[in-house]
Design a protein around this motif. Structure first.
Motif, mmCIF file in Angstrom:
data_model
loop_
_atom_site.group_PDB
_atom_site.id
_atom_site.type_symbol
_atom_site.label_atom_id
_atom_site.label_comp_id
_atom_site.label_asym_id
_atom_site.label_seq_id
_atom_site.Cartn_x
_atom_site.Cartn_y
_atom_site.Cartn_z
ATOM 1 N N SER A 49 -131.160 44.858 8.422
ATOM 2 C CA SER A 49 -129.825 45.700 8.308
ATOM 3 C C SER A 49 -128.876 45.251 7.341
ATOM 4 C CB SER A 49 -129.233 45.881 9.668
ATOM 5 O OG SER A 49 -127.992 46.905 9.601
ATOM 6 N N ASP A 51 -125.816 45.891 7.794
ATOM 7 C CA ASP A 51 -124.751 45.861 8.472
ATOM 8 C C ASP A 51 -124.821 45.332 9.721
ATOM 9 O OD1 ASP A 51 -125.194 48.042 9.571
ATOM 10 O OD2 ASP A 51 -124.531 49.252 8.019
ATOM 11 N N SER A 52 -124.129 45.436 10.921
ATOM 12 C CA SER A 52 -124.304 45.090 12.014
ATOM 13 C C SER A 52 -124.931 46.047 13.047
ATOM 14 C CB SER A 52 -122.808 44.766 12.710
ATOM 15 O OG SER A 52 -122.235 45.760 12.939
ATOM 16 N N GLN A 53 -125.349 47.053 12.372
ATOM 17 C CA GLN A 53 -125.926 48.343 13.071
ATOM 18 C C GLN A 53 -127.669 48.417 12.839
ATOM 19 O OE1 GLN A 53 -123.965 50.010 15.064
ATOM 20 N NE2 GLN A 53 -122.415 48.836 14.413
ATOM 21 N N PRO A 68 -129.981 43.975 12.474
ATOM 22 C CA PRO A 68 -128.951 43.320 12.075
ATOM 23 C C PRO A 68 -129.471 41.508 11.985
ATOM 24 C CG PRO A 68 -128.068 44.685 13.853
ATOM 25 C CD PRO A 68 -129.603 44.792 13.712
ATOM 26 N N LYS A 69 -129.087 41.104 11.386
ATOM 27 C CA LYS A 69 -129.374 39.513 11.066
ATOM 28 C C LYS A 69 -128.022 38.498 10.870
ATOM 29 C CE LYS A 69 -130.833 37.365 7.560
ATOM 30 N NZ LYS A 69 -129.987 36.114 7.570
ATOM 31 N N PRO A 70 -127.352 38.425 12.173
ATOM 32 C CA PRO A 70 -126.275 37.389 12.097
ATOM 33 C C PRO A 70 -126.669 36.159 11.236
ATOM 34 C CG PRO A 70 -126.708 38.183 14.254
ATOM 35 C CD PRO A 70 -127.770 38.477 13.527
#
Length: 535
Positions: A49, A51-53, A68-70
């Motif tokens: 993703s 973004d964070s979604q 999402p991939k932190p």
């Protein structure tokens, strides 16, 4: 919301595909997912993703999910350690340095304000003194000046240290990198590139929840993610098959820093052994992979060929194929070259522009304008165009959908591919090579290994020495003098039919069927309406 693990199965089984990008810009991945779903597999394609979604959509019958991939493991270890003993005066991090510099500026600014307020009050201006008499502020101002110089020194030391550390190529870095390689071998990526864990930690639970029958890992970063998911499933009693789709030769990639390449080579080396089947993009890369990973059999080649019959949902709402010559403002008698692809220093676009100065009647269509922000190197090329005075013959055009490329460039007289000598360029047969071929365009290509060998063997174009403008001009003039001679190469029976994604999809499905022999291909249902890309 994700489907549960039992509701999406079709008779042939579930395939989970993995890719380390946002899917939309990767035509090979899109084509693989769509064609596998068309062949009766239940396909879920996981990407990263932006973004964070989470995001999801369908490619035909295949489902795309962006996760999402932190990146908490992105900071390198030295960024979290004190700089001693390399730079004893440096701050712990650039963030601390920036804070200290700004705080010192604020202190001196406040002292200047206090002194100014006294002068303004004495002159009868509104306001009051902020306690800033010259005598009272003498010591604070001297202290602030000394402190600012001290902070500036430490900030410079911090910046110098960061520059020195950024490429991880100092002697101490090279020594520790070699030490980890020696001690841990293919496990060394855990120390050299620990941020690869972020992919595993982001995707693992999503893969496991789907209980796939086969995992198709695109390229090297997702190889490790797919391999680990397959191992977990096998340990739980489910004999999951793993297909590794090697898009690039990792040892030939340009390193981002001194540990990037050995870390990623180790990651690939550790996980390649878990693959049940390997596919790749060219015969030359297949040979290197077999040798480099001691594979039991030669990887299967699935070419980056174009789709000739896009599905109805792909073409729905798309604009008609633009008229190339109309966009360039040239008639049918004007010699027109086509270039499709990005602009960066290793793609050789300078050679195309410089060549125009020796061919005053030739125009070039640069299909190189992406949606949104242009390539960073585009400004450099635009400057070169202006300097050489060829702006009226260079036409920058936007990209078109991948299934339109062949028809879009077909009105040109020839296509050019001036790539520089890099390891992965030497091994590749790119998407554009096959798109040019389907357009039946004579090709002018640099002497990178695989592509030049193919052009020479088929007779479909001319080869020139990479980065040699005069030799490039010679090749272009030869093609323009007798284009039909080169177009005739495409009349060879079966050549263009083989260079289609439809043909390559059959190869890929054959690999799936071999690995899962109890999942035979069912009789084809009523075909989804397909557009004729040549209509």
């Amino acid at each position: 919301m994700e489907s549960d693990s039992t509701t999406r199965h079709k008779p042939r089984g579930r395939v989970v595909m993995l890719v380390d990008n946002g899917v939309k810009g990767d035509s090979r991945v899109q084509k693989a997912a769509r064609s596998a779903a068309d062949a009766g597999w239940d396909v879920v394609l996981f990407g990263v993703s932006p973004d964070s979604q989470k995001h999801s959509w369908n490619l035909g019958s295949a489902e795309v999910r962006l996760i999402p991939k932190p990146t908490p493991l992105n900071p390198r270890r030295h960024d979290m350690r004190r700089p001693f003993p390399r730079r004893p005066l440096a701050y712990r991090s650039p963030q601390v340095a920036r804070y200290r510099v700004q705080a010192a500026k604020a202190w001196r600014s406040d002292l200047a304000f206090r002194q100014a307020s006294v002068k303004a009050a004495k002159a009868g201006h509104p306001g009051r003194s902020a306690g800033g008499s010259t005598a009272r502020l003498l010591v604070p101002r001297l202290s602030a000046k000394v402190y600012s110089k001290w902070v500036a020194l430490r900030a410079r030391e911090t910046t110098d240290l960061q520059k020195r550390r950024s490429m991880l190529d100092a002697r101490v870095d090279r020594t520790t990198t070699a030490m980890w390689q020696l001690l841990m071998k293919e496990r060394a990526w855990r120390r050299l590139t620990p941020n690869l864990w972020d992919f595993e930690l982001a995707f693992a639970k999503h893969i496991d929840a789907l209980k796939p029958d086969l995992i198709h890992a695109h390229d090297f970063k997702m190889l490790g993610v797919g391999a680990r998911a397959a191992v977990r499933a096998r340990a739980a009693g489910r004999p999951v098959k793993l297909v590794w789709d090697a898009h690039e030769y990792v040892p030939g990639l340009p390193p981002r820093h001194g540990r990037w390449l050995p870390g990623h080579v180790a990651w690939e080396k550790e996980h390649a052994v878990f693959a049940d089947g390997v596919v790749t993009v060219s015969p030359a890369l297949a040979e290197l992979l077999k040798e480099g990973h001691d594979l039991a059999e030669l990887p299967t080649v699935v070419l980056n060929a174009p789709v000739l019959s896009p599905a109805a949902d792909e073409v729905a709402g798309a604009d008609p194929v633009p008229d190339l010559r109309e966009l360039c403002g040239v008639g049918a008698d004007t010699p027109l070259l086509a270039y499709v692809g990005g602009i960066n220093p290793v793609r050789g676009v300078e050679t195309i522009i410089e060549g125009l100065t020796l061919m005053p009647d030739v125009h070039v269509a640069m299909v190189s304008v992406p949606p949104g922000k242009p390539y960073a190197a585009t400004a450099t090329i635009a400057k070169l165009v202006d300097e050489l005075g060829v702006g009226d013959r260079v036409h920058f055009l936007p990209f078109v959908p991948h299934w339109q490329v062949a028809d879009f460039v077909a009105p040109a007289d020839a296509a050019v591919s001036p790539l520089h000598h890099l390891a992965n360029h030497e091994l590749a047969l790119s998407n554009k090579f096959f798109e040019y071929a389907q357009a039946r365009l004579p090709q002018v290509v640099s002497d990178i290994r695989t592509m030049s060998e193919m052009v020479r063997s088929t007779g479909q174009g001319e080869v020139f020495r990479a980065q040699d403008t005069e030799d490039y001009v010679r090749a272009v003039k030869a093609v323009l003098a007798d284009p039909e001679r080169y177009r005739a190469a495409y009349d060879k029976p079966g050549l263009l039919e083989k260079w289609t994604w439809e043909a390559q999809a059959e190869i890929l499905d054959g690999i799936y069927s071999r690995l899962l022999p109890d999942r035979p291909k069912a009789a084809a249902p009523a075909a989804e309406p397909r557009a004729d890309a040549r209509a």
